[in-house]
Enzyme design. Structure first.
Site, mmCIF file in Angstrom:
data_model
loop_
_atom_site.group_PDB
_atom_site.id
_atom_site.type_symbol
_atom_site.label_atom_id
_atom_site.label_comp_id
_atom_site.label_asym_id
_atom_site.label_seq_id
_atom_site.Cartn_x
_atom_site.Cartn_y
_atom_site.Cartn_z
ATOM 1 N N SER A 8 -3.050 -0.920 -14.040
ATOM 2 C CA SER A 8 -1.603 -1.059 -14.176
ATOM 3 C C SER A 8 -1.272 -1.918 -15.394
ATOM 4 O O SER A 8 -1.654 -3.095 -15.450
ATOM 5 C CB SER A 8 -1.009 -1.706 -12.931
ATOM 6 O OG SER A 8 0.339 -2.067 -13.155
ATOM 7 N N HIS A 33 -1.605 3.416 -15.061
ATOM 8 C CA HIS A 33 -0.550 3.267 -14.060
ATOM 9 C C HIS A 33 0.611 2.495 -14.679
ATOM 10 O O HIS A 33 0.432 1.383 -15.183
ATOM 11 C CB HIS A 33 -1.096 2.533 -12.839
ATOM 12 C CG HIS A 33 -0.168 2.545 -11.668
ATOM 13 N ND1 HIS A 33 -0.040 3.626 -10.830
ATOM 14 C CD2 HIS A 33 0.688 1.604 -11.201
ATOM 15 C CE1 HIS A 33 0.835 3.355 -9.880
ATOM 16 N NE2 HIS A 33 1.299 2.129 -10.086
ATOM 17 N N ASP A 35 4.196 0.947 -13.901
ATOM 18 C CA ASP A 35 5.138 0.518 -12.872
ATOM 19 C C ASP A 35 6.531 0.364 -13.464
ATOM 20 O O ASP A 35 6.775 -0.531 -14.280
ATOM 21 C CB ASP A 35 4.692 -0.813 -12.267
ATOM 22 C CG ASP A 35 3.471 -0.663 -11.383
ATOM 23 O OD1 ASP A 35 3.525 0.146 -10.447
ATOM 24 O OD2 ASP A 35 2.465 -1.361 -11.628
ATOM 25 N N MET A 37 10.220 -0.669 -12.720
ATOM 26 C CA MET A 37 10.998 -1.437 -11.755
ATOM 27 C C MET A 37 12.432 -1.607 -12.258
ATOM 28 O O MET A 37 12.650 -1.912 -13.430
ATOM 29 C CB MET A 37 10.344 -2.789 -11.506
ATOM 30 C CG MET A 37 8.913 -2.664 -10.999
ATOM 31 S SD MET A 37 8.171 -4.220 -10.472
ATOM 32 C CE MET A 37 7.929 -5.026 -12.044
ATOM 33 N N HIS A 66 4.988 5.270 -11.824
ATOM 34 C CA HIS A 66 5.396 4.878 -10.466
ATOM 35 C C HIS A 66 6.825 4.339 -10.529
ATOM 36 O O HIS A 66 7.066 3.245 -11.024
ATOM 37 C CB HIS A 66 4.410 3.813 -9.959
ATOM 38 C CG HIS A 66 4.740 3.252 -8.612
ATOM 39 N ND1 HIS A 66 4.156 2.100 -8.141
ATOM 40 C CD2 HIS A 66 5.583 3.672 -7.639
ATOM 41 C CE1 HIS A 66 4.614 1.836 -6.942
ATOM 42 N NE2 HIS A 66 5.496 2.771 -6.614
ATOM 43 N N MET A 68 9.657 2.652 -9.052
ATOM 44 C CA MET A 68 10.168 1.758 -8.008
ATOM 45 C C MET A 68 11.655 1.535 -8.278
ATOM 46 O O MET A 68 12.072 0.514 -8.819
ATOM 47 C CB MET A 68 9.383 0.442 -8.012
ATOM 48 C CG MET A 68 7.965 0.607 -7.523
ATOM 49 S SD MET A 68 7.029 -0.940 -7.530
ATOM 50 C CE MET A 68 6.430 -0.915 -9.219
ATOM 51 N N MET A 137 1.167 1.389 -0.722
ATOM 52 C CA MET A 137 1.286 0.034 -1.244
ATOM 53 C C MET A 137 0.584 -0.916 -0.281
ATOM 54 O O MET A 137 0.850 -0.918 0.920
ATOM 55 C CB MET A 137 2.760 -0.350 -1.382
ATOM 56 C CG MET A 137 3.536 0.452 -2.415
ATOM 57 S SD MET A 137 2.871 0.287 -4.099
ATOM 58 C CE MET A 137 3.001 -1.495 -4.366
ATOM 59 N N ASP A 175 -2.461 0.597 -4.029
ATOM 60 C CA ASP A 175 -1.967 -0.294 -5.078
ATOM 61 C C ASP A 175 -1.614 -1.649 -4.483
ATOM 62 O O ASP A 175 -0.754 -1.736 -3.609
ATOM 63 C CB ASP A 175 -0.724 0.328 -5.717
ATOM 64 C CG ASP A 175 -0.157 -0.506 -6.862
ATOM 65 O OD1 ASP A 175 -0.726 -1.568 -7.182
ATOM 66 O OD2 ASP A 175 0.861 -0.087 -7.434
ATOM 67 N N GLY A 176 -2.301 -2.687 -4.970
ATOM 68 C CA GLY A 176 -1.938 -4.049 -4.600
ATOM 69 C C GLY A 176 -3.108 -4.886 -4.130
ATOM 70 O O GLY A 176 -3.718 -4.601 -3.106
ATOM 71 N N SER A 198 -3.949 -7.149 -12.217
ATOM 72 C CA SER A 198 -4.442 -8.490 -12.540
ATOM 73 C C SER A 198 -5.955 -8.541 -12.601
ATOM 74 O O SER A 198 -6.528 -9.238 -13.452
ATOM 75 C CB SER A 198 -3.931 -9.495 -11.499
ATOM 76 O OG SER A 198 -2.530 -9.516 -11.471
#
Length: 219
Positions: A8, A33, A35, A37, A66, A68, A137, A175-176, A198
């Site tokens: 990500s 990936h 994200d 937002m 993705h 969101m 998630m 994911d997460g 991360s």
């Protein structure tokens, strides 16, 4: 089975995003990936179509976008034009989920649906044949660097069983909070593709970490 790794770029260094994408290619990432937002569905703001368009020429790795967002279908066409290869929308915000997934697939790209940790799997019962990927998630969306929620291992296993019974070819993405410490547990539960932010970009060698994650998680 060799699992897929989708780093990500939310966790990347935005001042050198082009270089970071090149590192993902060097590491053999299966997807990038992205994200997106909106500051409403989740509390943070991130990327728009212009960022996707800017980095699209830098790699041939598929872009896994993705969304969101409260209103993802208003932006689907823009992200496809910018270079998305797959688009993930959240079941929680779409009253006509089948219609939305069909629209995305008819645009010639892969359609995926995401579920937040507390969203039950039954919302997918009548779209399992219409989706290419299901994103579970394993943290509450909106922030990077969160801890994996242990209860999601059972949810992954239950989804794997539902897909088998429905004779669906959809893959399971998680994911997460994915790290070297838990990736084997997650893949043994049934995950096919892991999003890692991360754990990849906080290291001195992101390309090497991608390879380590794949080796540690492959079954």
């Amino acid at each position: 089975m060799v699992i897929k790794i989708a780093p990500s770029i939310l966790a990347a260094d935005f001042t050198r995003l082009g270089e970071e994408v090149s590192l993902l290619e060097k590491g053999g990432a299966d997807m990038v990936h992205i994200d997106v937002m909106d500051g409403h569905y989740v509390p943070n703001l991130s990327f728009g179509p212009m960022v996707v368009k800017a980095i699209r020429p830098l790699t041939n790795i598929p872009f896994d976008v993705h969304l969101m967002m409260d209103n993802p279908m208003e932006f689907v066409d823009e992200f496809i034009e910018a270079g998305a290869d797959s688009i993930t929308v959240h079941a929680e915000v779409l009253p006509h989920l089948h219609r939305s997934l069909t629209y995305i697939k008819n645009k010639g790209i892969q359609a995926a649906v995401a579920l937040n940790p507390s969203t039950p799997l039954c919302v997918l019962d009548y779209v399992l044949q219409d989706v290419d990927m299901i994103l579970l998630m394993s943290v509450n969306p909106g922030f990077g660097g969160q801890e994996f929620i242990p209860g999601m291992l059972q949810k992954i296993s239950e989804l794997k069983e539902r897909l088998f019974k429905a004779n669906s070819n959809a893959i399971i993405q998680v994911d997460g909070g994915i790290s070297l410490k838990n990736i084997r547990q997650v893949t043994e539960a049934g995950a096919d593709c892991l999003v890692a932010g991360s754990s990849v970009f906080s290291t001195s060698d992101p390309a090497a970490m991608i390879r380590l994650l794949r080796d540690a998680g492959s079954k």
